[in-house]
Motif scaffolding. Structure first.
Motif, PDB file in Angstrom:
ATOM      1  N   GLY A  92     -11.639  -7.658   6.003  1.00 59.31           N
ATOM      2  CA  GLY A  92     -10.649  -8.231   6.895  1.00 59.31           C
ATOM      3  C   GLY A  92     -10.281  -7.241   7.969  1.00 59.31           C
ATOM      4  O   GLY A  92     -10.599  -6.049   7.878  1.00 59.31           O
ATOM      5  N   GLY A  93      -9.645  -7.753   8.998  1.00 59.90           N
ATOM      6  CA  GLY A  93      -9.269  -6.861  10.073  1.00 59.90           C
ATOM      7  C   GLY A  93      -8.461  -7.574  11.113  1.00 59.90           C
ATOM      8  O   GLY A  93      -7.875  -8.634  10.855  1.00 59.90           O
ATOM      9  N   TYR A  99      -4.949  -4.163  16.773  1.00 64.16           N
ATOM     10  CA  TYR A  99      -3.772  -3.296  16.573  1.00 64.16           C
ATOM     11  C   TYR A  99      -3.471  -2.556  17.871  1.00 64.16           C
ATOM     12  O   TYR A  99      -3.717  -1.380  17.995  1.00 64.16           O
ATOM     13  CB  TYR A  99      -3.976  -2.332  15.392  1.00 64.16           C
ATOM     14  N   ARG A 149     -17.240  -5.174  -3.551  1.00 67.13           N
ATOM     15  CA  ARG A 149     -17.138  -6.648  -3.509  1.00 67.13           C
ATOM     16  C   ARG A 149     -18.361  -7.258  -2.854  1.00 67.13           C
ATOM     17  O   ARG A 149     -18.835  -8.322  -3.257  1.00 67.13           O
ATOM     18  CB  ARG A 149     -15.875  -7.061  -2.753  1.00 67.13           C
ATOM     19  N   LEU A 180     -10.515  -1.865  -7.511  1.00 68.48           N
ATOM     20  CA  LEU A 180     -10.696  -0.523  -8.052  1.00 68.48           C
ATOM     21  C   LEU A 180      -9.653   0.419  -7.484  1.00 68.48           C
ATOM     22  O   LEU A 180      -8.947   0.091  -6.539  1.00 68.48           O
ATOM     23  CB  LEU A 180     -12.094  -0.017  -7.651  1.00 68.48           C
ATOM     24  N   TYR A 203     -17.614   3.453  10.179  1.00 66.68           N
ATOM     25  CA  TYR A 203     -17.552   4.423   9.087  1.00 66.68           C
ATOM     26  C   TYR A 203     -17.964   3.763   7.783  1.00 66.68           C
ATOM     27  O   TYR A 203     -17.900   2.529   7.634  1.00 66.68           O
ATOM     28  CB  TYR A 203     -16.136   4.999   8.935  1.00 66.68           C
ATOM     29  N   ALA A 255     -12.438  -3.777   8.041  1.00 73.56           N
ATOM     30  CA  ALA A 255     -13.102  -3.030   6.974  1.00 73.56           C
ATOM     31  C   ALA A 255     -13.513  -4.025   5.900  1.00 73.56           C
ATOM     32  O   ALA A 255     -12.855  -5.051   5.699  1.00 73.56           O
ATOM     33  CB  ALA A 255     -12.176  -1.967   6.385  1.00 73.56           C
ATOM     34  N   GLU A 298      -3.979   0.613  -7.731  1.00 72.88           N
ATOM     35  CA  GLU A 298      -3.735  -0.786  -8.098  1.00 72.88           C
ATOM     36  C   GLU A 298      -4.117  -0.976  -9.549  1.00 72.88           C
ATOM     37  O   GLU A 298      -4.781  -0.135 -10.145  1.00 72.88           O
ATOM     38  CB  GLU A 298      -4.617  -1.693  -7.238  1.00 72.88           C
ATOM     39  N   LEU A 357      -1.141  -5.152   6.136  1.00 72.75           N
ATOM     40  CA  LEU A 357      -0.841  -3.883   6.811  1.00 72.75           C
ATOM     41  C   LEU A 357      -0.027  -4.204   8.061  1.00 72.75           C
ATOM     42  O   LEU A 357      -0.237  -5.240   8.692  1.00 72.75           O
ATOM     43  CB  LEU A 357      -2.144  -3.155   7.189  1.00 72.75           C
ATOM     44  N   GLU A 360      -6.938   3.597   3.302  1.00 69.96           N
ATOM     45  CA  GLU A 360      -7.694   2.819   4.289  1.00 69.96           C
ATOM     46  C   GLU A 360      -8.139   3.809   5.357  1.00 69.96           C
ATOM     47  O   GLU A 360      -7.717   4.973   5.342  1.00 69.96           O
ATOM     48  CB  GLU A 360      -6.845   1.681   4.853  1.00 69.96           C
ATOM     49  N   ILE A 361      -8.985   3.355   6.299  1.00 69.96           N
ATOM     50  CA  ILE A 361      -9.641   4.334   7.169  1.00 69.96           C
ATOM     51  C   ILE A 361      -9.330   4.113   8.655  1.00 69.96           C
ATOM     52  O   ILE A 361      -9.679   4.929   9.497  1.00 69.96           O
ATOM     53  CB  ILE A 361     -11.168   4.374   6.847  1.00 69.96           C
ATOM     54  N   THR A 362      -8.629   3.030   8.983  1.00 67.70           N
ATOM     55  CA  THR A 362      -8.285   2.789  10.388  1.00 67.70           C
ATOM     56  C   THR A 362      -7.355   3.873  10.932  1.00 67.70           C
ATOM     57  O   THR A 362      -7.614   4.460  11.992  1.00 67.70           O
ATOM     58  CB  THR A 362      -7.595   1.417  10.537  1.00 67.70           C
ATOM     59  N   ILE A 387       0.841  -1.201   0.000  1.00 65.99           N
ATOM     60  CA  ILE A 387       0.000   0.000   0.000  1.00 65.99           C
ATOM     61  C   ILE A 387       0.874   1.249   0.000  1.00 65.99           C
ATOM     62  O   ILE A 387       0.712   2.137  -0.834  1.00 65.99           O
ATOM     63  CB  ILE A 387      -0.972  -0.005   1.207  1.00 65.99           C
TER      64      ILE A 387
HETATM   65  P1  HAM Z   1      -7.845  -4.242   3.797  1.00 75.94           P
HETATM   66  O1  HAM Z   1      -7.836  -5.725   3.874  1.00 75.94           O
HETATM   67  O2  HAM Z   1      -6.695  -3.587   3.145  1.00 75.94           O
HETATM   68  O3  HAM Z   1      -7.993  -3.744   5.310  1.00 75.94           O
HETATM   69  O4  HAM Z   1      -9.178  -3.759   3.096  1.00 75.94           O
HETATM   70  C1  HAM Z   1     -10.446  -4.191   3.556  1.00 75.94           C
HETATM   71  C2  HAM Z   1     -11.343  -4.552   2.388  1.00 75.94           C
HETATM   72  O5  HAM Z   1     -11.443  -3.458   1.478  1.00 75.94           O
HETATM   73  C3  HAM Z   1     -10.836  -5.699   1.515  1.00 75.94           C
HETATM   74  O6  HAM Z   1     -11.135  -6.942   2.094  1.00 75.94           O
HETATM   75  C4  HAM Z   1     -11.629  -5.464   0.232  1.00 75.94           C
HETATM   76  O7  HAM Z   1     -12.938  -5.977   0.350  1.00 75.94           O
HETATM   77  C5  HAM Z   1     -11.684  -3.947   0.167  1.00 75.94           C
HETATM   78  N1  HAM Z   1     -10.652  -3.462  -0.762  1.00 75.94           N
HETATM   79  C6  HAM Z   1      -9.355  -3.235  -0.503  1.00 75.94           C
HETATM   80  N2  HAM Z   1      -8.717  -2.790  -1.606  1.00 75.94           N
HETATM   81  C7  HAM Z   1      -9.639  -2.736  -2.585  1.00 75.94           C
HETATM   82  C8  HAM Z   1      -9.619  -2.344  -3.973  1.00 75.94           C
HETATM   83  N3  HAM Z   1      -8.513  -1.893  -4.560  1.00 75.94           N
HETATM   84  N4  HAM Z   1     -10.775  -2.415  -4.681  1.00 75.94           N
HETATM   85  C9  HAM Z   1     -11.919  -2.853  -4.098  1.00 75.94           C
HETATM   86  N5  HAM Z   1     -11.996  -3.220  -2.802  1.00 75.94           N
HETATM   87  C10 HAM Z   1     -10.876  -3.165  -2.053  1.00 75.94           C
HETATM   88  C11 HAM Z   1      -8.073  -2.446   5.684  1.00 75.94           C
HETATM   89  O8  HAM Z   1      -8.291  -1.536   4.941  1.00 75.94           O
HETATM   90  C12 HAM Z   1      -7.969  -2.248   7.189  1.00 75.94           C
HETATM   91  N6  HAM Z   1      -8.095  -0.826   7.481  1.00 75.94           N
HETATM   92  C13 HAM Z   1      -9.028  -3.052   7.907  1.00 75.94           C
HETATM   93  C14 HAM Z   1      -9.017  -2.852   9.392  1.00 75.94           C
HETATM   94  C15 HAM Z   1      -9.861  -2.088  10.105  1.00 75.94           C
HETATM   95  N7  HAM Z   1      -8.190  -3.413  10.234  1.00 75.94           N
HETATM   96  C16 HAM Z   1      -8.471  -3.002  11.448  1.00 75.94           C
HETATM   97  N8  HAM Z   1      -9.463  -2.179  11.386  1.00 75.94           N
END
Ligand code: HAM
Length: 425
Positions: A286-287, A290, A313, A126, A111, A308, A119, A263, A86-88, A60
């Protein structure tokens, strides 16, 4: 010149909106049911927020951030902004900035919003996508991890995703991970010729990233690397047992010791929801936990866990499940002018209808009666109000119930009474 939306971004057109709204409604309702409160943060953040949290040696941060150089009047010339990938990290940044943990020791926040990653676009991947997610900050209790997993499962079920699986792992903590990392590094070095150039570079910088490399050679090499389970400290082991105990066979859970997530901020619990209804990009969400991130971003020592999920999807999976499509919203009234001469009067009637809380619109193109009736149908109107010169002279209007098939579905009502009559329906 016809312009198109940038590659990897989507317009969400009116016909697609009901499905989005239905999913978002499930997110809001179920997060509320679990005691989570909504938070909204900016889509732009300082680049260094993600460098410090997601990690310098992650895909990332290394490759996928949309970063904008700014020339602000600050002393920091190197200041740059990034569209949040990402939003965390933004949520934790906001909590620290507003001293939220001083007001209350424990917060459950959720959120919904866009995130951005540079990507290569493909189905389910996306450059601007949308996430919903939750972050529970201020507790080390494994029950909170379990609750976040149950919450996501509830949203998936409510939204109509028929098939999904949960993969669960613990990746240890700063006490036990160094020894594990060293063991993985040694094993990875022995297999260095089979690793891609990124992974070779990461052996020293961030060796656990080898586990989520998508290159085939790295994937097979990763399967031969040591598993974390043997290295977990007593605290991590007890935590992991607590999470699994609380889930208690309520979900299809598979322990997957190769799951590390992409991450860097995770400690202990990590999990991912996948679905066979998706293609190659099979992660719905996934999550994990932390526990060090709040402190790293300048806040107090506070255990935290969240996830998140990707809305696009989820929508693919909902559609592939054959779940009922969310209906288009109804319009209460479409007002039809028989020969165009009554538009001014209809405009007045619309105002009265809206004052009564009814949704209403009319033709603004001067089209034929038939074309106007077609619009009423397309907009899913319940009633058509039809006004011709003869009715206008008598100050009445024809009300046609578009939900009935029979002839008696048309009645004549005084223009002064039509709003109150329809408001009662
Ligand atoms: P992440 O696994 O990078 O985690 O993203 C979470 C979800 O966002 C993925 O499982 C997928 O469904 C969606 N996603 C990620 N990238 C893309 C993309 N390029 N296009 C479409 N969908 C996508 C996080 O973002 C962490 N912040 C999760 C988290 C929250 N961990 C702790 N708290």
């Amino acid at each position: 010149m016809r312009l198109t939306a940038p590659r990897g971004t989507n317009d969400i057109l009116p016909d697609a909106i009901p499905a989005w709204r239905a999913l978002e409604a499930a997110v809001h309702a179920i997060c509320h049911r679990y005691g989570y409160q909504e938070i909204r943060t900016p889509v732009l953040e300082h680049t260094r927020l993600f460098q410090r949290s997601v990690g310098e040696a992650t895909d990332i941060v290394e490759k996928q951030m949309f970063t904008i150089a700014t020339r602000e009047e600050t002393e920091d010339e190197s200041d740059s902004l990034t569209l949040r990938p990402e939003i965390t990290a933004p949520v934790v940044r906001a909590m620290v900035e507003h001293d939220m943990l001083k007001q209350r020791g424990f917060w459950k926040l959720y959120y919904v919003g866009p995130a951005f990653r540079k990507e290569r676009p493909q189905k389910g991947r996306l450059r601007q996508f949308h996430q919903f997610g939750v972050e529970a900050v201020g507790s080390h209790d494994p029950l909170v991890d379990a609750e976040s997993i149950l919450l996501l499962a509830d949203i998936l079920r409510a939204a109509g995703v028929s098939k999904f699986e949960v993969r669960l792992n613990s990746i240890g903590c700063e006490a036990c991970r160094p020894a594990y990392r060293a063991a993985v590094r040694t094993a990875a070095q022995e297999r260095v010729e089979r690793l891609c150039s990124d992974c070779r570079r990461r052996i020293d910088r961030n060796v656990l990233r080898v586990f989520d490399c998508k290159v085939e050679g790295c994937k097979t090499a990763a399967r031969e690397l040591p598993a974390i389970a043997e290295y977990l400290c007593d605290g991590c082991r007890a935590h992991d047992a607590g999470v699994r105990g609380a889930l208690n066979d309520s979900l299809p859970i598979r322990v997957d010791t190769t799951l590390v997530r992409g991450l860097d901020y995770y400690t202990r619990t990590v999990y991912e929801f996948t679905s066979p209804l998706l293609g190659a990009q099979d992660a719905l969400g996934g999550g994990g936990r932390y526990n060090d991130l709040v402190r790293h971003l300048g806040g107090p020592d506070a255990g935290a866990v969240g996830f998140a999920a990707g809305i696009e999807r989820m929508l693919i999976a909902i559609q592939a499940s054959g779940s009922r499509v969310a209906p288009a919203p109804e319009l209460d009234v479409y007002a039809v002018s028989v020969d165009g001469g009554q538009r001014g009067l209809l405009f007045e009637v619309l105002r009265r209808l809206r004052d009564r809380g009814l949704s209403a619109t009319m033709d603004f193109e001067g089209r034929s009666l038939k074309a106007q009736m077609r619009s009423a149908d397309k907009l899913n109107a319940r009633f058509a109000l039809i006004l011709g010169p003869e009715e206008a002279a008598r100050r009445v209007v024809k009300v046609k119930n578009l939900r009935l098939q029979a002839d008696e579905k048309e009645v004549e009502v005084s223009i002064d009474d039509v709003a109150s009559m329809l408001a009662g329906r």
